[in-house]
Write a protein that holds these residues in place. Structure first.
Motif, PDB file in Angstrom:
ATOM      1  N   ARG A  65       0.837  -1.196   0.000  1.00 13.93           N
ATOM      2  CA  ARG A  65       0.000   0.000   0.000  1.00 13.93           C
ATOM      3  C   ARG A  65       0.876   1.251   0.000  1.00 13.93           C
ATOM      4  O   ARG A  65       2.069   1.197   0.253  1.00 13.93           O
ATOM      5  CB  ARG A  65      -0.884   0.019   1.251  1.00 13.93           C
ATOM      6  N   ARG A  66       0.205   2.350  -0.251  1.00 13.08           N
ATOM      7  CA  ARG A  66       0.899   3.619  -0.224  1.00 13.08           C
ATOM      8  C   ARG A  66       1.228   4.023   1.205  1.00 13.08           C
ATOM      9  O   ARG A  66       0.604   3.576   2.162  1.00 13.08           O
ATOM     10  CB  ARG A  66       0.002   4.704  -0.805  1.00 13.08           C
ATOM     11  N   LEU A  67       2.166   4.919   1.313  1.00 16.02           N
ATOM     12  CA  LEU A  67       2.495   5.494   2.607  1.00 16.02           C
ATOM     13  C   LEU A  67       1.416   6.474   3.024  1.00 16.02           C
ATOM     14  O   LEU A  67       0.791   7.129   2.194  1.00 16.02           O
ATOM     15  CB  LEU A  67       3.817   6.244   2.531  1.00 16.02           C
ATOM     16  N   THR A  68       1.226   6.549   4.323  1.00 12.71           N
ATOM     17  CA  THR A  68       0.365   7.584   4.884  1.00 12.71           C
ATOM     18  C   THR A  68       1.231   8.434   5.804  1.00 12.71           C
ATOM     19  O   THR A  68       2.369   8.065   6.100  1.00 12.71           O
ATOM     20  CB  THR A  68      -0.770   6.957   5.711  1.00 12.71           C
ATOM     21  N   LEU A  94      12.180   7.633  -2.511  1.00 12.82           N
ATOM     22  CA  LEU A  94      11.036   6.739  -2.701  1.00 12.82           C
ATOM     23  C   LEU A  94       9.767   7.394  -2.167  1.00 12.82           C
ATOM     24  O   LEU A  94       8.706   7.321  -2.774  1.00 12.82           O
ATOM     25  CB  LEU A  94      11.263   5.398  -1.988  1.00 12.82           C
ATOM     26  N   VAL A  95       9.882   8.035  -1.019  1.00 16.20           N
ATOM     27  CA  VAL A  95       8.695   8.664  -0.428  1.00 16.20           C
ATOM     28  C   VAL A  95       8.119   9.707  -1.385  1.00 16.20           C
ATOM     29  O   VAL A  95       6.898   9.863  -1.517  1.00 16.20           O
ATOM     30  CB  VAL A  95       9.052   9.298   0.934  1.00 16.20           C
ATOM     31  N   LEU A  96       9.019  10.411  -2.099  1.00 16.37           N
ATOM     32  CA  LEU A  96       8.533  11.433  -3.028  1.00 16.37           C
ATOM     33  C   LEU A  96       7.756  10.824  -4.182  1.00 16.37           C
ATOM     34  O   LEU A  96       7.030  11.545  -4.876  1.00 16.37           O
ATOM     35  CB  LEU A  96       9.707  12.258  -3.555  1.00 16.37           C
ATOM     36  N   LEU A  97       7.931   9.535  -4.415  1.00 16.08           N
ATOM     37  CA  LEU A  97       7.195   8.861  -5.483  1.00 16.08           C
ATOM     38  C   LEU A  97       5.900   8.244  -4.977  1.00 16.08           C
ATOM     39  O   LEU A  97       5.189   7.581  -5.730  1.00 16.08           O
ATOM     40  CB  LEU A  97       8.062   7.744  -6.089  1.00 16.08           C
ATOM     41  N   ASN A  98       5.615   8.463  -3.737  1.00 13.79           N
ATOM     42  CA  ASN A  98       4.500   7.756  -3.098  1.00 13.79           C
ATOM     43  C   ASN A  98       3.181   7.950  -3.847  1.00 13.79           C
ATOM     44  O   ASN A  98       2.415   6.999  -4.038  1.00 13.79           O
ATOM     45  CB  ASN A  98       4.366   8.217  -1.653  1.00 13.79           C
ATOM     46  N   GLN A  99       2.895   9.157  -4.250  1.00 15.88           N
ATOM     47  CA  GLN A  99       1.588   9.408  -4.863  1.00 15.88           C
ATOM     48  C   GLN A  99       1.480   8.775  -6.247  1.00 15.88           C
ATOM     49  O   GLN A  99       0.377   8.615  -6.774  1.00 15.88           O
ATOM     50  CB  GLN A  99       1.325  10.908  -4.968  1.00 15.88           C
ATOM     51  N   PHE A 101       2.677   5.790  -6.922  1.00 16.49           N
ATOM     52  CA  PHE A 101       2.613   4.336  -6.768  1.00 16.49           C
ATOM     53  C   PHE A 101       1.175   3.892  -6.948  1.00 16.49           C
ATOM     54  O   PHE A 101       0.250   4.465  -6.363  1.00 16.49           O
ATOM     55  CB  PHE A 101       3.117   3.946  -5.375  1.00 16.49           C
ATOM     56  N   TYR A 127       3.907   1.878 -11.089  1.00 19.07           N
ATOM     57  CA  TYR A 127       3.717   3.325 -10.931  1.00 19.07           C
ATOM     58  C   TYR A 127       2.852   3.869 -12.049  1.00 19.07           C
ATOM     59  O   TYR A 127       2.516   3.178 -13.011  1.00 19.07           O
ATOM     60  CB  TYR A 127       5.078   4.030 -10.929  1.00 19.07           C
TER      61      TYR A 127
ATOM     62  N   TRP B 396       5.023   0.066   0.318  1.00 20.24           N
ATOM     63  CA  TRP B 396       5.867  -0.341  -0.799  1.00 20.24           C
ATOM     64  C   TRP B 396       7.303   0.136  -0.636  1.00 20.24           C
ATOM     65  O   TRP B 396       8.252  -0.595  -0.939  1.00 20.24           O
ATOM     66  CB  TRP B 396       5.257   0.203  -2.103  1.00 20.24           C
ATOM     67  N   ALA B 509       3.960  14.061  -0.781  1.00 23.05           N
ATOM     68  CA  ALA B 509       4.136  12.647  -1.090  1.00 23.05           C
ATOM     69  C   ALA B 509       3.456  11.767  -0.055  1.00 23.05           C
ATOM     70  O   ALA B 509       3.036  10.644  -0.364  1.00 23.05           O
ATOM     71  CB  ALA B 509       5.625  12.325  -1.156  1.00 23.05           C
ATOM     72  N   LEU B 510       3.357  12.245   1.155  1.00 23.61           N
ATOM     73  CA  LEU B 510       2.727  11.458   2.205  1.00 23.61           C
ATOM     74  C   LEU B 510       1.232  11.657   2.251  1.00 23.61           C
ATOM     75  O   LEU B 510       0.557  11.085   3.096  1.00 23.61           O
ATOM     76  CB  LEU B 510       3.324  11.844   3.565  1.00 23.61           C
TER      77      LEU B 510
END
Lengths: 236, 847
Positions: A65-68, A94-99, A101, A127, B396, B509-510
């Motif tokens: 899943r995506r990060l929250t 990687l976190v910057l690519l979260n949205q 994913f 992605y 992920w 991003a979060l």
């Protein structure tokens, strides 16, 4: 699926809370592409028979899943130090690519080989477009090819109460554009305690990774290559 | 080489180190050989679409949950299985009248796949009966199930097989009077009216009881119409334990099944489960599965001093706490208590998201950590140890970065694997003990990566008896890490406030986005610091209305006239601070007791019977005044209470759980009761203070004693849709010291300043209120007696080591310094709004 083996595998996942399932294992049903990556459409059930040897316990696939915002504090992996700066940068990238994913899956398998344990896992991440896995791979390359990554791993091990140091080793069966990291762990007396190969590659919008690790005695000749090839679905 | 599934078996049972750990973590609370059960709630309803809940015990009793699916024709849904094997989820089913739909839940466990099915039936295509808003004037509803095989004396007043049930008029207060004697009756079973027209089948209900052990038999329920303006008729029916010993099943008589709001009381001959507990409100038309009947209440508080318990007048137990400094080394002292019968411990739970799930069943991945407390006591929560105890849904990015640490994790699990000889059938490392596995710390030392602030940790406890949940969960305690530090220099650590800097790429991003529109505003209307008594008014009272006292001599007392007592002993203002901080406030003063009696008498007629008895109403008033910090013995008690009437009334109906339809009337009566009570206090002073003339209503002269610091705020809900949001009001203060402060205490200033590099010094302890609902377009005025002075004592980085020095140091800042008062209002669905006032700390301000 054998209840005992599944229970043990499930127990491994559960007990390793923060360890989290390593990399997912994915074996395409019909590996046929020349670059060693199975078609995206072939992602599906794991084919036990593809892995060489016997006695593999295969875990069920787990969706990712995506990060929250809550994950921002709780899912940090790398040790905050100069040696791990490159890994931290990778993590932040990687976190910057979260949205971007969209979906992903992880799956792992484990094999007890006498006094040694093999663990292989495969991960695929999809992605929104092809630019993201390119960026992720670039960040991974910068991190894994940095000169301090062995020290960073050593710090991570020390954090977990495992006093070992790491040395680079070549990674077998890699493709030209792969980002790889091969290491072995040595204890204070110089004895080898384990070895690990990590391979990342991309296929259009997908970033894929395979991690193969073994504790105990070293791999037999060509054994690691065979497992890695099987994990990737390539006939090399 | 390939091997079939059957060939896969482990030759080494305890081969993996974590096998034992998994058992430790997952087996203890799981029943062995449990059968997965699926319960639909409701199990029936009107076409075309019905939404409901899924539940049931016994899932994955010997394994781990991999996934859950909900299927069926016209069915959508999702569910999860919590630790303990309890299924929880929701479904939506679409169909036509009379249709039977089979809903299937499939759970993939590590030991195999488990399936359970349940049928949902749409109502037949007949017009539903008209629901009368009131019960029939004569007691002729269809009788409840008739007794069958159980031999018992003719129950009275419960219905028998040959008579309609006799409605029982409840006593005026359902609590203080003894419960009517209940004759054991037959177990509730379905059955038609003998010798008469077959009645519609009664509807079956299930309700869980928490905090009270249910006996095997002899359980009865009293059901009545909820609104007090309607008939006082009630019915007693029998209930039986279901498969789960804490679940009751009963048949709702058809007459009540077509009614509106009903009040349900559980009648047990057990002092631990008194009937006086508030009723469960149910809708006669509504769901088969009812909300639980909860006995007892559980409270949880945190010490403002971190790991140290409040004592000696400093520190406090609170439910909302802010702290700064290193997160990894934070140890937080908490205390909890419960009135649930038989509780001997608790499960504590911590999340980073506001807690909004049923008792003990968090959504997967929501728990940051949990553990057990083995007593009803205080315990220390170590932040360092937070880690999800159940594998959360993996993210992920964490998967990818952790791939590099595969070998490290394996070595951690089985450190003794090195040297094991190959070829031995049992040459595997022993299971690692729990302590040998170190979780990744939330923050490693001081070199943290980017962390968003503020970071809220939500904590609650669920009482247990023998490890099994046995009481209602506690209130949630919010521990907010502000990222600030008065001691440790975090200037090199990037901290981004994602609430404000939501455009920052990291925050975006979060998933942080622009905050919701501002729905509330707050204004600081007034403030004053300590107001000293004026000598000429010290100990005096003011007459509040023209009064004539006739006796041997007729005396006329005019409103506003002052009546004074002999001079009290002199006390310095600083001594008053000490008294305020350390003195015990007597809430049970007789004058205040008279006020409460008035409130009770006004509210009693408006409050639905059994909802909130006399002591409950009094407690509501107490709680409201405590929240505002208004003790009854301050000279301007009446003024502050009058200012806070709306808040007190709103809070009272919210805390008592008054049904929405009755809230306006209860609020009106509550306010009238408080106002009448204030008048009664005026009379009570005359009766209780010996030197005051009898029969002359008076109130303490506002300048006759010291008034503590105070602020008057106004919170406005801007016009807009009404939402069910949580709205918080926080008031914080900081002092801007003046070098012209008290010279005697000035010697402490350099030391004080030396301990703090930057930041500001609080003047008063922060105040926090959860506001009751405010209608859109309305405002709520809130008087706050500001809490205790913030003393730099007893916490990390404190400037002082003795209480007296700390008070002197505080005084040095108060006198001559300015206070920056900041009020913030915000919540779960509103952008925060603030108001800031800067004014000399010891003077007054009014907008």
């Amino acid at each position: 699926m054998s209840p005992r083996s599944s229970l043990r595998w499930g127990a491994a996942l559960a007990g390793l809370v923060l360890v989290v399932a390593l990399a997912a294992f994915f074996v395409p049903r019909a590996p046929s592409t020349t670059d060693g990556v199975g078609p995206i459409e072939a992602r599906g059930l794991f084919e036990v028979g593809v892995l060489p040897g016997s006695g593999w316990d295969i875990g069920e696939p787990r969706e990712l899943r995506r990060l929250t915002p809550a994950d921002a504090a709780a899912s940090r992996v790398t040790h905050a130090s100069q040696e791990c700066a490159a890994m931290l940068d990778f993590e932040r990238a990687l976190v910057l690519l979260n949205q971007e994913f969209t979906r992903g899956e992880t799956r792992a398998a484990e094999q007890i080989d006498g006094g040694s344990t093999n663990r292989v896992s495969r991960l695929w991440l999809e992605y929104a477009d092809a630019a993201q896995p390119v960026a992720a791979l670039a960040a991974a390359r910068a991190a894994l090819e940095s000169t301090s990554v062995e020290d960073c791993l050593g710090q991570g091990a020390a954090d977990r109460g495992v006093p070992v140091r790491f040395e680079r080793i070549p990674v077998p069966a890699q493709a030209a554009d792969d980002v790889t990291l091969g290491v072995r762990a040595l204890d204070g007396s110089g004895a080898q305690r384990g070895m690990q190969y990590l391979v990342l590659w991309r296929d259009e919008r997908v970033l894929a990774a395979v991690a193969l690790a073994r504790t105990g005695s070293p791999f037999a000749p060509d054994e690691a290559a065979a497992i890695l090839r099987a994990a990737r679905g390539a006939a090399r | 080489m390939s091997h079939g599934r059957a060939a896969r078996r482990s030759t080494v049972r305890g081969g993996l180190a974590v096998a034992g750990l998994a058992a430790l973590l997952y087996v203890l609370a799981r029943p062995l050989e449990a059968v997965p059960t699926l319960v639909l709630s409701p199990a029936g309803g009107p076409a075309p679409t019905v939404n409901g809940a899924l539940s049931g015990p016994g899932w994955c009793s010997t394994g781990l949950v991999r996934g859950v699916t909900v299927t069926g024709p016209g069915v959508t849904g999702s569910a999860s299985v919590a630790r303990g094997g309890e299924l929880a989820g929701s479904f939506a089913v679409t169909g036509s009248p009379g249709q039977l739909v089979t809903i299937t839940v499939t759970v993939s466990c590590s030991t195999g796949t488990e399936v359970a099915r349940a049928n949902f039936r749409f109502n037949d295509p007949t017009p539903p009966p008209t629901s009368p808003p009131t019960p029939p004037p004569s007691p002729t509803p269809t009788p409840p199930p008739s007794p069958t095989a159980t031999a018992s004396p003719t129950p009275t007043p419960v219905a028998t097989a040959s008579a309609a049930p006799t409605p029982v008029t409840p006593p005026p207060t359902a609590t203080s009077s003894p419960r009517p004697a209940i004759t054991p009756g037959p177990t509730s079973t379905a059955g038609p009216t003998p010798g008469g027209t077959p009645a519609p089948e009664p509807s079956r209900r299930r309700v869980r009881v928490v905090g009270c052990p249910l006996p095997a038999e002899g359980i009865r329920l009293r059901i009545s119409m909820a609104a007090s303006t309607q008939s006082d008729a009630s019915w007693e029916i029998a209930a039986a334990r279901g498969q789960d010993p804490q679940v009751l099943e009963f048949e709702l008589p058809p007459a009540l099944a077509t009614s509106g709001l009903l009040a349900l009381h559980l009648l047990l001959d057990d002092a631990r489960c008194p009937t006086s507990e508030r009723p469960l409100y149910i809708d006669g038309h509504g769901a088969t599965e009812l909300a639980p009947i909860v006995y007892g209440a559980t409270t949880l508080e945190a010490s403002t001093l971190g790991a140290v318990a409040p004592a000696g007048g400093f520190g406090a137990w609170v439910q909302q706490l802010e702290f700064g400094g290193a997160l990894a080394t934070r140890n937080q002292l908490l205390r909890w208590d419960t009135s649930a019968a038989g509780a001997d411990g608790a499960i504590w739970q911590v999340t980073l998201n506001p807690i909004d799930w049923p008792e003990g069943t968090p959504p997967p991945g929501d728990l940051l950590g949990f553990g057990t407390v083995s007593c009803v006591c205080s315990w220390t929560l170590p932040f360092e140890g937070f880690a999800p105890k159940t594998p959360p849904a993996p993210t992920w990015s964490a998967q990818l970065t952790e791939a590099a640490f595969t070998l490290v994790q394996m070595l951690q699990q089985a450190p003794s694997a090195v040297g094991a000889s190959a070829g031995t059938s049992t040459g595997v490392s022993p299971p690692a003990s729990v302590t040998s596995i170190q979780p990744v710390p939330l923050v490693a030392g001081d070199s943290s990566p980017v962390l968003p602030v503020p970071l809220d940790f939500y904590v609650r406890v669920v009482p247990t008896a023998g490890g099994v949940p046995a009481g209602p969960p506690s209130n949630v305690v919010r521990l907010r890490w502000t990222g600030d530090s008065g001691v440790i220099d975090l200037s090199s650590v990037p901290i981004v406030d994602c609430v404000v800097q939501f455009e920052d790429p990291y925050c975006k991003a979060l998933g942080y986005g622009p905050p919701p529109p501002k729905a509330y505003t707050v204004e600081i209307l007034e403030y004053h610091g300590w107001i000293e008594a004026v000598e000429e008014h010290a100990g005096c009272y003011l007459v509040t209305q023209d009064t004539t006292v006739k006796g041997l001599v007729t005396l006329e007392y005019k409103a506003g006239a002052q009546i004074c007592e002999p001079e009290p002993e002199e006390e310095s203002w600083l001594e008053a601070v000490v008294d305020f901080v350390t003195g015990a406030i007597d809430w049970a003063s007789t004058a205040y007791a008279d006020l409460k009696a008035e409130v009770v008498s006004f509210v009693a007629s408006a409050m639905p019977p059994g909802l909130c008895d006399e002591s409950c109403v009094g407690t509501l008033l107490d709680a409201g005044l405590v929240a505002l910090g208004i003790p009854p013995d301050i000279p301007n008690f009446d003024q502050l209470t009058d200012q806070g009437l709306d808040y007190l009334a709103e809070r009272a109906v919210s805390e008592a759980g008054v049904p929405a339809a009755l809230q306006d009337e209860v609020k009106k009566q509550f306010k009238a009761g408080v106002q009448a009570g204030l008048k009664e206090m005026e009379q009570a002073y005359a009766d209780k203070v010996p030197w005051l003339p009898a029969g002359v209503p008076v109130k303490p002269h506002p300048l006759g004693a010291r008034q503590p610091p105070y602020a008057l705020l106004r919170v406005t809900h801007l016009a807009g849709p009404t939402t069910s949001c949580l709205v918080n009001l926080d008031v914080r203060s900081s002092v801007i010291p003046s070098p012209a402060g008290d010279l005697e205490a000035a010697k402490y200033i350099p030391y004080y300043q030396g301990q703090y590099k930057g930041g500001t010094l609080p003047l008063y302890e922060p105040a926090h209120l959860v506001l009751p609902p405010i209608a859109p377009g309305q405002s709520l005025q809130i008087p706050l007696v500001l809490p205790q002075p913030w003393l730099s004592l007893g916490h990390a980085g404190a400037a002082y080591y003795s209480y007296d020095d700390a008070v002197e140091g505080w005084a040095a800042y108060y006198v001559g310094g300015s206070v920056r008062l900041r009020a913030d209002v915000g919540g779960t669905c509103s952008a925060p709004a603030s108001d800031i006032v800067v004014t000399p700390a010891s003077s007054s301000f009014a907008k």
